[in-house]
Each structure stands twice: as C-alpha cells, then as structure tokens.
Design a protein around this motif. Structure first.
Motif, short mmCIF file in Angstrom:
data_model
loop_
_atom_site.label_atom_id
_atom_site.label_comp_id
_atom_site.label_asym_id
_atom_site.label_seq_id
_atom_site.Cartn_x
_atom_site.Cartn_y
_atom_site.Cartn_z
N ALA A 109 46.76 30.11 36.49
CA ALA A 109 46.51 28.79 37.07
C ALA A 109 45.54 28.91 38.25
CB ALA A 109 47.81 28.18 37.55
N TYR A 110 44.62 27.96 38.34
CA TYR A 110 43.75 27.89 39.52
C TYR A 110 44.59 27.45 40.71
CZ TYR A 110 39.49 28.78 36.91
OH TYR A 110 38.52 29.38 36.15
N ASP A 111 44.04 27.58 41.91
CA ASP A 111 44.80 27.39 43.15
C ASP A 111 45.58 26.08 43.23
OD1 ASP A 111 43.87 29.85 43.84
OD2 ASP A 111 42.52 29.14 45.41
N ASP A 112 44.96 24.96 42.83
CA ASP A 112 45.67 23.68 42.93
C ASP A 112 46.91 23.65 42.04
OD1 ASP A 112 43.88 23.79 40.78
OD2 ASP A 112 43.59 21.62 40.73
N GLU A 113 46.79 24.14 40.80
CA GLU A 113 47.94 24.19 39.91
C GLU A 113 48.90 25.31 40.31
OE1 GLU A 113 47.31 22.66 35.55
OE2 GLU A 113 45.70 24.08 36.04
N PHE A 114 48.37 26.39 40.86
CA PHE A 114 49.20 27.49 41.34
C PHE A 114 50.26 26.98 42.29
CE2 PHE A 114 50.18 30.75 44.49
CZ PHE A 114 50.44 31.87 43.72
N LYS A 133 52.20 27.21 29.34
CA LYS A 133 51.95 26.06 28.46
C LYS A 133 51.56 24.81 29.24
CE LYS A 133 54.94 27.57 24.69
NZ LYS A 133 56.20 27.33 23.98
N SER A 134 51.97 24.72 30.49
CA SER A 134 51.70 23.54 31.31
C SER A 134 50.35 23.57 32.00
CB SER A 134 52.79 23.38 32.38
OG SER A 134 54.05 23.26 31.78
N ILE A 135 49.75 24.71 32.09
CA ILE A 135 48.48 24.84 32.81
C ILE A 135 47.40 24.01 32.12
CG2 ILE A 135 46.64 26.44 33.48
CD1 ILE A 135 48.87 28.58 33.81
N LYS A 136 46.76 23.15 32.89
CA LYS A 136 45.73 22.26 32.34
C LYS A 136 44.37 22.98 32.27
CE LYS A 136 48.23 18.22 33.15
NZ LYS A 136 49.47 18.90 33.14
N LYS A 137 43.98 23.66 33.35
CA LYS A 137 42.72 24.39 33.39
C LYS A 137 43.06 25.87 33.51
CE LYS A 137 38.27 24.69 35.61
NZ LYS A 137 37.56 24.62 36.87
N TRP A 138 42.90 26.58 32.41
CA TRP A 138 43.29 27.98 32.30
C TRP A 138 42.32 28.86 33.08
CZ3 TRP A 138 47.63 29.60 29.76
CH2 TRP A 138 47.79 30.96 29.53
N ARG A 139 42.86 29.72 33.92
CA ARG A 139 42.07 30.71 34.68
C ARG A 139 42.11 32.01 33.88
NH1 ARG A 139 44.13 33.90 39.46
NH2 ARG A 139 42.27 34.72 40.45
N PRO A 140 41.02 32.33 33.18
CA PRO A 140 41.05 33.47 32.26
C PRO A 140 41.18 34.82 32.94
CG PRO A 140 38.82 32.61 32.43
CD PRO A 140 39.70 31.70 33.23
N ASP A 141 41.75 35.75 32.21
CA ASP A 141 41.85 37.13 32.65
C ASP A 141 41.43 37.98 31.45
OD1 ASP A 141 42.39 39.63 33.56
OD2 ASP A 141 44.55 39.35 33.74
N HIS A 142 40.16 38.35 31.42
CA HIS A 142 39.63 39.11 30.28
C HIS A 142 39.75 40.62 30.48
CE1 HIS A 142 38.05 35.50 28.46
NE2 HIS A 142 37.49 35.17 29.62
N GLN A 143 40.35 41.04 31.60
CA GLN A 143 40.45 42.47 31.88
C GLN A 143 41.86 43.01 31.70
OE1 GLN A 143 38.85 42.60 35.82
NE2 GLN A 143 36.77 42.37 35.11
N ARG A 144 42.74 42.24 31.06
CA ARG A 144 44.10 42.68 30.84
C ARG A 144 44.17 43.81 29.82
NH1 ARG A 144 45.35 38.51 28.31
NH2 ARG A 144 47.20 39.37 27.42
N VAL A 145 45.23 44.57 29.87
CA VAL A 145 45.47 45.64 28.92
C VAL A 145 46.13 45.03 27.68
CG1 VAL A 145 46.75 47.76 28.51
CG2 VAL A 145 45.73 47.33 30.73
#
Length: 145
Positions: A109-114, A133-145
């Motif tokens: 979640a971005y800061d406002d939704e966080f 599931k509730s997050i409206k604007k997804w903050r991607p994490d493309h560096q996960r394992v």
C-alpha cells in the motif's frame, strides 16, 4: 514491465520451478512406475524413488526456508523504516501488535492507504490477505524472492 497487483504478485524462478522440480517429478514418477513393473530390481527402484523424493523435498524446503527467512527480516526492516518516515516514531509497540502477514501486506500500500490499513489491522485485526485485496493502488515489489 507489467503493473503489479494482488492477482499477479507471486514470483517464480524458472530454472527451479520449471526445470529442476519437474525433472525430479519425472524421475520420481519413473521410479514409482519401475517399482511396480520391474520386479527383478524392485528394491533398487524403491531406493531410487526414496532418494529422489528426499532430494525433491530438500530442494523445496531449503530454497524456501533460506529465501523466506531473509525476506521476512527485510520486510520487517522496511516496515520499521516506513513507519518512522511516516509517523516520526519507533514502531516497536505497533509491530508487536501485528502479525507478520499484516506487516507483509501493508508494504503493497502507498502511504495514504498504509495509514488506513495499519489502523484497521490494529483496531479490527484485519488479516493480511484482506489488506492486500483492499488495496486500491498497488505499490509493486518486483524484487521479492
């Protein structure tokens, strides 16, 4: 790069998931087939099947254990840093009240939704999957394992 969201946020490592593990499954299937169809060497095929199964099990468990243990530590550190940046306070007290799944979900979640979902996680015990599931604007994490 494709936009990340709840449906596509899982990650695969092609050599492991699509080459090594399927090869082990084929070998295991061959071993089990031979156990029932090669009675002369049945004991050898049983041993072969057991060894392949153990290699398969270890390959899955060790890879997951090491990678996820490290990733979980990093996720907690990210949460502490982000909490400090947003609120200017240490997160020790808040972090103790959250389950790891909630902490992991909040990072998408971005800061406002966080802020909103952190409050819901603390007050309503909102589960990690519900947060994702509730997050409206997804903050991607493309560096996960």
């Amino acid at each position: 790069m494709e936009s990340q969201n709840y449906k596509n946020h899982r990650k695969f490592y092609a050599p492991h998931h699509f080459v090594f593990l399927p090869l082990l499954l084929v070998l295991e299937g061959t071993g089990i087939y031979k156990v029932f169809n090669d009675e002369q060497n049945q004991l050898s095929w049983i041993l072969f099947s057991v060894v392949i199964f153990l290699i398969f099990y270890l390959a899955i468990m060790l890879r997951q254990h090491y990678a996820l243990s490290l990733q979980n530590r990093i996720v907690r550190l990210e949460f502490r840093q982000r909490y400090f940046e947003i609120f200017g306070l240490r997160s020790d007290e808040v972090e103790e009240k959250l389950k790891f799944g909630q902490i992991a979900a909040l990072r998408f979640a971005y800061d406002d939704e966080f802020k909103i979902y952190l409050e819901k996680a603390l007050k309503e015990n909102m589960k990690g999957d519900e947060i994702k599931k509730s997050i409206k604007k997804w903050r991607p994490d493309h560096q996960r394992v």
